[in-house]
Design an enzyme around this catalytic site. Structure first.
Site, PDB file in Angstrom:
ATOM      1  N   PRO A   9     -33.368  33.912 -26.249  1.00 19.76           N
ATOM      2  CG  PRO A   9     -31.748  34.605 -24.751  1.00 19.76           C
ATOM      3  CD  PRO A   9     -32.628  33.449 -25.068  1.00 19.76           C
ATOM      4  CG  ASN A  10     -31.280  38.911 -28.213  1.00 19.24           C
ATOM      5  OD1 ASN A  10     -31.972  39.921 -28.061  1.00 19.24           O
ATOM      6  ND2 ASN A  10     -30.359  38.557 -27.359  1.00 19.24           N
ATOM      7  NE  ARG A  17     -29.287  37.938 -32.683  1.00 22.56           N
ATOM      8  CZ  ARG A  17     -29.012  36.901 -31.885  1.00 22.56           C
ATOM      9  NH1 ARG A  17     -29.762  35.811 -31.894  1.00 22.56           N
ATOM     10  NH2 ARG A  17     -27.987  36.952 -31.075  1.00 22.56           N
ATOM     11  CE1 TYR A  22     -26.614  33.780 -34.371  1.00 25.25           C
ATOM     12  CE2 TYR A  22     -26.615  36.182 -34.274  1.00 25.25           C
ATOM     13  CZ  TYR A  22     -26.264  34.955 -33.731  1.00 25.25           C
ATOM     14  OH  TYR A  22     -25.568  34.911 -32.546  1.00 25.25           O
ATOM     15  CG  ASN A  73     -30.779  28.521 -31.076  1.00 26.06           C
ATOM     16  OD1 ASN A  73     -29.987  28.791 -30.159  1.00 26.06           O
ATOM     17  ND2 ASN A  73     -30.638  29.004 -32.297  1.00 26.06           N
ATOM     18  CB  ALA A  76     -27.169  34.680 -24.919  1.00 27.90           C
ATOM     19  CG  HIS A  79     -22.740  30.484 -24.724  1.00 27.99           C
ATOM     20  ND1 HIS A  79     -22.346  29.389 -25.460  1.00 27.99           N
ATOM     21  CD2 HIS A  79     -23.378  31.313 -25.606  1.00 27.99           C
ATOM     22  CE1 HIS A  79     -22.692  29.567 -26.731  1.00 27.99           C
ATOM     23  NE2 HIS A  79     -23.322  30.729 -26.839  1.00 27.99           N
ATOM     24  CD  GLU A  97     -26.481  22.771 -27.458  1.00 28.73           C
ATOM     25  OE1 GLU A  97     -26.099  21.639 -27.079  1.00 28.73           O
ATOM     26  OE2 GLU A  97     -25.856  23.810 -27.232  1.00 28.73           O
ATOM     27  CG  HIS A  99     -26.005  26.634 -31.105  1.00 24.45           C
ATOM     28  ND1 HIS A  99     -26.542  27.481 -30.174  1.00 24.45           N
ATOM     29  CD2 HIS A  99     -25.645  25.508 -30.442  1.00 24.45           C
ATOM     30  CE1 HIS A  99     -26.486  26.899 -28.991  1.00 24.45           C
ATOM     31  NE2 HIS A  99     -25.956  25.708 -29.130  1.00 24.45           N
ATOM     32  NE  ARG A 106     -20.816  34.020 -33.454  1.00 24.36           N
ATOM     33  CZ  ARG A 106     -22.028  34.397 -33.022  1.00 24.36           C
ATOM     34  NH1 ARG A 106     -23.014  33.515 -32.994  1.00 24.36           N
ATOM     35  NH2 ARG A 106     -22.239  35.644 -32.641  1.00 24.36           N
TER      36      ARG A 106
HETATM   37  C1  DQA Z   1     -26.914  31.075 -31.242  1.00 24.81           C
HETATM   38  C2  DQA Z   1     -25.442  31.235 -30.825  1.00 24.81           C
HETATM   39  C3  DQA Z   1     -25.346  31.919 -29.461  1.00 24.81           C
HETATM   40  O1  DQA Z   1     -23.979  32.056 -29.089  1.00 24.81           O
HETATM   41  C4  DQA Z   1     -25.958  33.303 -29.520  1.00 24.81           C
HETATM   42  O2  DQA Z   1     -25.944  33.907 -28.251  1.00 24.81           O
HETATM   43  C5  DQA Z   1     -27.340  33.310 -30.105  1.00 24.81           C
HETATM   44  C6  DQA Z   1     -27.672  32.381 -31.181  1.00 24.81           C
HETATM   45  C7  DQA Z   1     -27.039  30.539 -32.691  1.00 24.81           C
HETATM   46  O3  DQA Z   1     -28.161  30.170 -33.058  1.00 24.81           O
HETATM   47  O4  DQA Z   1     -26.061  30.521 -33.432  1.00 24.81           O
HETATM   48  O5  DQA Z   1     -28.160  34.143 -29.747  1.00 24.81           O
HETATM   49  O6  DQA Z   1     -27.524  30.122 -30.384  1.00 24.81           O
END
Ligand code: DQA
Length: 145
Positions: A9-10, A17, A22, A73, A76, A79, A97, A99, A106
């Protein structure tokens, strides 16, 4: 080798964003970057992005028998999602995985990853390059297996 790259997501909002976290690169630029890496490494790649947990579970299940490796990736859902963890365990496809940000520098709620329990490697805090590192790691892993 056939690789599936899943973004949660996102991540479709990259470049818009929280650029301070990012970076400026867009989601389209991320895919172009990964495509270039895969071209150079002679890897066949498919992409999937969703803002929905169940859709990600479905895509992982569909990958069974069809892909040699997964880069994910989970954003959110990293977690929170036992369902994505269980799907990765169910298909048992080697998974890395990624990020973009350093989740350990963070908020505390980002320090725990359910997905790490299924991933053979976790890379964080390296931006787009983290995906490259994950791809090269998986290529090596699959060849040596
Ligand atoms: C993320 C880190 C996550 O905590 C966050 O919710 C994201 C992106 C990252 O790529 O750093 O949406 O996975």
């Amino acid at each position: 080798m056939k690789l599936l790259v899943i973004n949660g997501p996102n991540l479709n909002m990259l470049g818009i964003r929280e650029k301070n976290i990012y970076g400026n690169g867009s989601y389209k630029e991320l895919l172009e970057y990964i495509e270039k890496v895969c071209d150079e490494e002679n890897i066949e790649v498919d992409f999937f992005q969703s803002n929905h947990e169940g859709a990600i579970v479905d895509r992982i299940q569909e990958a069974y028998g069809d892909f040699d490796a997964i880069v994910i990736n989970p954003a959110a859902y990293t977690h929170t999602s036992v369902a994505i963890l269980d799907a990765l365990k169910a298909v048992n496809i080697p998974c890395a995985e990624v990020h973009l940000s350093d989740i350990y520098q963070r908020e505390e709620f980002r320090h725990h990853s359910y997905i790490s329990l299924a991933a053979i490697k976790t890379i964080y805090g390296k931006g787009f390059e983290g995906y490259k590192e994950a791809i090269l790691f998986l290529k090596n892993y699959v060849i040596e297996k």
